[in-house]
Design an enzyme around this catalytic site. Structure first.
Site, short mmCIF file in Angstrom:
data_model
loop_
_atom_site.label_atom_id
_atom_site.label_comp_id
_atom_site.label_asym_id
_atom_site.label_seq_id
_atom_site.Cartn_x
_atom_site.Cartn_y
_atom_site.Cartn_z
N SER A 18 0.80 -1.22 0.00
CA SER A 18 0.00 0.00 0.00
C SER A 18 0.83 1.27 0.00
CB SER A 18 -0.96 0.00 1.18
OG SER A 18 -0.26 -0.22 2.39
N HIS B 56 -5.40 -3.50 -2.39
CA HIS B 56 -5.11 -2.53 -3.46
C HIS B 56 -5.09 -3.17 -4.85
CE1 HIS B 56 -4.38 1.22 -1.34
NE2 HIS B 56 -3.88 0.50 -0.37
N LYS C 125 -11.91 0.37 -1.40
CA LYS C 125 -11.00 1.10 -2.27
C LYS C 125 -11.59 1.19 -3.68
CE LYS C 125 -7.33 0.68 0.92
NZ LYS C 125 -6.51 -0.26 1.67
C1 LIG Z 1 -6.54 -0.36 3.12
C2 LIG Z 1 -5.95 -1.69 3.37
C3 LIG Z 1 -6.60 -2.61 4.19
C4 LIG Z 1 -7.82 -2.24 4.97
O1 LIG Z 1 -8.94 -2.09 4.16
P1 LIG Z 1 -10.19 -1.26 4.72
O2 LIG Z 1 -11.33 -1.81 3.98
O3 LIG Z 1 -9.91 0.18 4.43
O4 LIG Z 1 -10.27 -1.52 6.19
C5 LIG Z 1 -6.06 -3.87 4.32
N1 LIG Z 1 -4.92 -4.21 3.68
C6 LIG Z 1 -4.25 -3.35 2.90
C7 LIG Z 1 -3.02 -3.79 2.19
C8 LIG Z 1 -4.76 -2.06 2.72
O5 LIG Z 1 -4.09 -1.19 1.97
#
Ligand SMILES: *Cc1c(COP(=O)(O)O)cnc(C)c1O
Length: 394
Positions: free
Chosen positions: A182, A210, A241
């Site tokens: 991320s 992602h 996302k």
């Molecule tokens: C954003 C993210 C999460 C968490 O996802 P949410 O739905 O925002 O809680 C988990 N793993 C990674 C790699 C992320 O970037």
């Protein structure tokens, strides 16, 4: 008031002095490529809204319709009376999309990772984890009380060393990686890890937060991107996302999912999504299947933006995806760069320790399918002008 919490005030003061104190910026418009934060219209390179679905009329309409039919909230946790038909429909939809037996939806990707790792492993087990895995994986590992063995970022030889060192020891083994990292935007070494998992009898788990909606056919993620169908035991994805709404899910065998229904603590002890959330997510999957050109546009924009940055002398690290870090070194510089950019009409967040290691501070940019080429050219121009002024580029 007692003085018992005064150490927090002191800590905040020291962050202010170091230039790493961060005020929350307020988004006053919907999440769009050009959005209004703190009263100012700026180019938005700070969202995870990869496909521009967060404010898509079809998703908004699906939410309205579901709220009118089923109400604003679900009224309970999933295991009591909070499993609505629409939740089950979304889980079936995701399982079919990902070509797996079953899926379970959590309130967030964070809850999906932390809840799953903690549920499937115990103190006698072992986790072999990439050093840059997401915080929700790290928390899940800690909650499980399993022994944690970190391997160097994207280093399969080091992962194998870790596995070899466990030969002869009891306990299960879980090999775990982010699909896309991320903060750096590089892609996990899934094929090598899947081989290792098979050779060493480890469970293989990938967090595709992602990569969902970004990589693979119609956005099916890194497992599809690398053609590893059937070789990854636990796939995590996010609905927060690219899908544009909120939530996380786990995909795998029917028994894995049934087990999580019984043991994943966020599933058992935290209320399920409002029906509107499930409805909007399904509308988003419709769009993924019907409009693959959105993903093409995302990648076209990504190339345009990265090429422009590189041509102007920026260091963009190891990124291979729409997440493009601009490396600056010190956290205070990253935050100052972000503030100056905002003043010139561009929002990109400064990221420093502890989110990334000391000395590797950066601003992180994410382009989306919804940015027009014009807006991206303007973004490159602003970044270049401000970075030159601040001597971040020569
Ligand atoms: C954003 C993210 C999460 C968490 O996802 P949410 O739905 O925002 O809680 C988990 N793993 C990674 C790699 C992320 O970037």
């Amino acid at each position: 008031m007692s003085k018992a919490l005064s150490y927090l005030t002191e800590q905040l003061e020291s962050w202010r002095k170091a230039g790493t104190y961060q005020r929350l910026r307020e988004l006053e418009s919907p999440c769009e490529p050009v959005a209004r934060f703190d009263g100012k219209e700026v180019i938005n390179l700070a969202s995870n809204n990869y496909l521009g679905l967060a404010n898509h009329p079809k998703l908004v309409e699906a939410e309205r319709d579901a709220a009118r039919r089923y109400g604003a909230g679900s009224g309970a946790v999933r295991t009591i009376s909070g499993t609505m038909s629409i939740h089950m429909e979304l889980e079936r939809r995701i399982a079919a999309f990902k070509n797996v037996e079953a899926s379970v939806v959590f309130q967030s990707g964070f809850a999906a990772n932390a809840g799953t790792v903690a549920a499937i492993l115990g103190p006698e087990d072992h986790i072999i984890s990439d050093e840059l895995n997401h915080a929700s994986i790290i928390d899940g590992c800690r909650l499980s009380k399993a022994k944690i063995h970190i391997f160097r970022h994207r280093d399969p030889a080091h992962a194998e060393e870790r596995l070899q060192a466990l030969n002869g020891q009891s306990g299960r083994k879980l090999l775990i990686t982010d699909g896309v990292f991320s903060m750096d935007g590089d892609i996990g070494i899934l094929p090598q890890l899947a081989d290792l998992a098979e050779r060493y009898g480890a469970i293989m788990m990938v967090d595709d937060a992602h990569a969902s909606g970004v990589l693979g056919k119609n956005g099916r993620g890194t497992i599809d991107h690398f053609n590893l169908h059937g070789r990854v035991d636990v796939q995590v994805g996010t609905l927060s996302k690219a899908i544009g709404v909120l939530g996380g899910y786990v995909c795998g065998s029917r028994d894995l999912i049934e087990f999580l229904y019984h043991r994943a603590r966020p599933f058992l002890f935290s209320t399920s999504h409002p029906p509107a959330v499930a409805a909007a997510c399904m509308a988003a999957f419709d769009i993924l299947e019907q409009e693959p050109e959105r993903i093409d546009r995302l990648w076209k924009n990504t190339r345009l933006f990265k090429d422009g940055l590189k041509a102007n002398g920026f260091s963009t690290g190891a990124s291979e995806t729409p997440i493009t870090p601009i490396m600056v070194g010190e956290a205070a510089t990253a935050h100052a760069f972000s503030r100056e950019l905002f003043g010139e009409g561009l929002y990109a967040t400064g990221i420093g320790y502890p989110t990334v290691p000391q000395g590797k501070a950066r601003i992180r940019t994410i382009v989306t399918a919804a940015h027009s080429p014009d807006v991206l050219e303007r973004a490159i121009e602003i970044l270049t002008r401000v970075a030159t002024r601040m001597r971040i580029i020569g």
